[in-house]
Motif scaffolding. Structure first.
Motif: not given
Length: 379
Positions: A221-235
């Motif tokens: 879950a931590r990995t998924i959340r970290s990837l999601s936050v990074g994706t949001l930042d890239e978006l």
């Protein structure tokens, strides 16, 4: 007139193909031949004026008026036509002063019509000379008219080139405008659709990270959340870049409407109360704008007010239609998700395009309120 214009065009085309030095040499030779064939006054004065008139033709492009004045004196002593007519033509091609041209035509006609030699003409020649004035006047006017036609053709050609350049520039601007609209549309849809889903993934992953007991599940879950936050930042970065090159956008693909609003509320992941309704006559652009307002507001509630309930109110009267989304204060700290307020900027742009109003700000109870109002008459 068509024949004369065609002659002017052919003459200009011929002049453009012949090198200037060769044309000057040929014209001087032709003027000298004209003087030689019509030479009857072989005095030193007559020969000097003829030589000056012929030689001056070399400079007719730079000093057309001066060259014309240098070719006229020889016509008082010799029956020559090439030098003064060539000078008149060149002056007509380069001058736009109609009064000057008329004066030069009259002056050339007078110089040609005056009895020559001046001290021989008798009184009985004066009336005949006055009647005869019409012929040299027409002769002097012909090269001026031809020169003006050449000038007009040259101006027209230049204008056509400018028009073509303007059309090319206009096509380029149109292509840039289309590209800008597509970039703006893409940036808005990326924010409204993709970031909407990714932020929901991040929130659900954060909730799973807190609630899970298994170490592997927590780490996933931590990995998924970290990837999601990074994706949001890239978006967010991509949306900013696209919006910087975009403009007022038009919808290019099928978009959700108010018919999809109930599904949006049901899948929002937060408690939402939907009240009110809008008439069936609401136009598609307005439906899209209102839908995106609700979508953006609910996304912001999940991101910045976790645990808060929201209320979506649809309203309309004779003048306006609108939607208001209000949420209560958050019940727990929010996750530090990246945000650049691009969604609110996009909603403001939508409202401006539809001549409506958009408001977003804190509510009196500590929550947040988003409202869009659109003119009913435009829908």
């Amino acid at each position: 007139m068509t024949g004369v214009a065609g002659t002017a065009g052919r003459w200009q085309s011929l002049r453009e193909r012949i090198p200037a030095p060769l044309a000057d040499a040929g014209l001087v030779a032709l003027a000298a031949l004209d003087v030689w064939l019509n030479l009857w006054n072989e005095t030193s004065q007559g020969l000097a004026l003829a030589a000056v008139a012929c030689a001056a033709l070399v400079f007719r492009r730079r000093f057309p008026l001066t060259v014309l004045l240098l070719t006229l004196p020889v016509t008082l002593l010799e029956d020559v036509v090439v030098a003064p007519l060539a000078a008149l033509f060149t002056l007509a091609v380069r001058s736009r002063d109609r009064r000057l041209l008329a004066f030069c035509v009259t002056l050339a006609a007078i110089a040609t019509a005056v009895p020559s030699p001046l001290d021989v003409a008798g009184a009985y020649d004066r009336p005949w000379t006055l009647v005869y004035f019409g012929y040299p006047l027409a002769t002097a006017a012909a090269p001026v008219l031809l020169g003006q036609l050449v000038q007009a053709r040259r101006d027209l050609s230049r204008r056509l080139v400018e028009i073509e350049e303007a059309k090319d520039h206009e096509r380029e601007l149109h292509a840039q405008a289309v590209l800008a609209r597509e970039r703006a549309q893409l940036s808005r849809e990326m924010h409204d659709v993709v970031s909407h889903q990714v932020s929901l993934i991040a929130i659900q992953a954060g909730a799973l990270q807190v609630a899970a007991k298994d170490t592997g599940t927590v780490e996933a879950a931590r990995t998924i959340r970290s990837l999601s936050v990074g994706t949001l930042d890239e978006l967010r970065t991509m949306v900013s870049l696209l919006r910087a090159s975009g403009g007022d956008a038009t919808e290019l693909t099928p978009q959700p409407t108010l018919a999809d609003l109930h599904r949006l509320v049901e899948t929002s992941g937060i408690p939402v109360e939907l009240t009110g309704e809008l008439p069936a006559t609401v136009g598609t652009p307005a439906q899209r704008a209102l839908y995106r307002t609700v979508q953006e507001a609910l996304t912001n509630v999940r991101k910045h007010a976790p645990g808060a309930a929201a209320r979506v109110e649809l309203s309309h009267d004779t003048d306006e239609i609108g939607v208001t989304v209000t949420n209560a204060p958050p019940t727990r700290p929010s996750l530090p998700l990246p945000s650049a307020r691009q969604g609110l900027v996009g909603l403001q742009e939508r409202a401006d395009m539809l001549h409506g109003t958009f408001e977003a700000g804190p509510a009196a109870d500590g929550g947040y309120r988003v409202r869009m109002r659109l003119p009913a008459r435009q829908n």
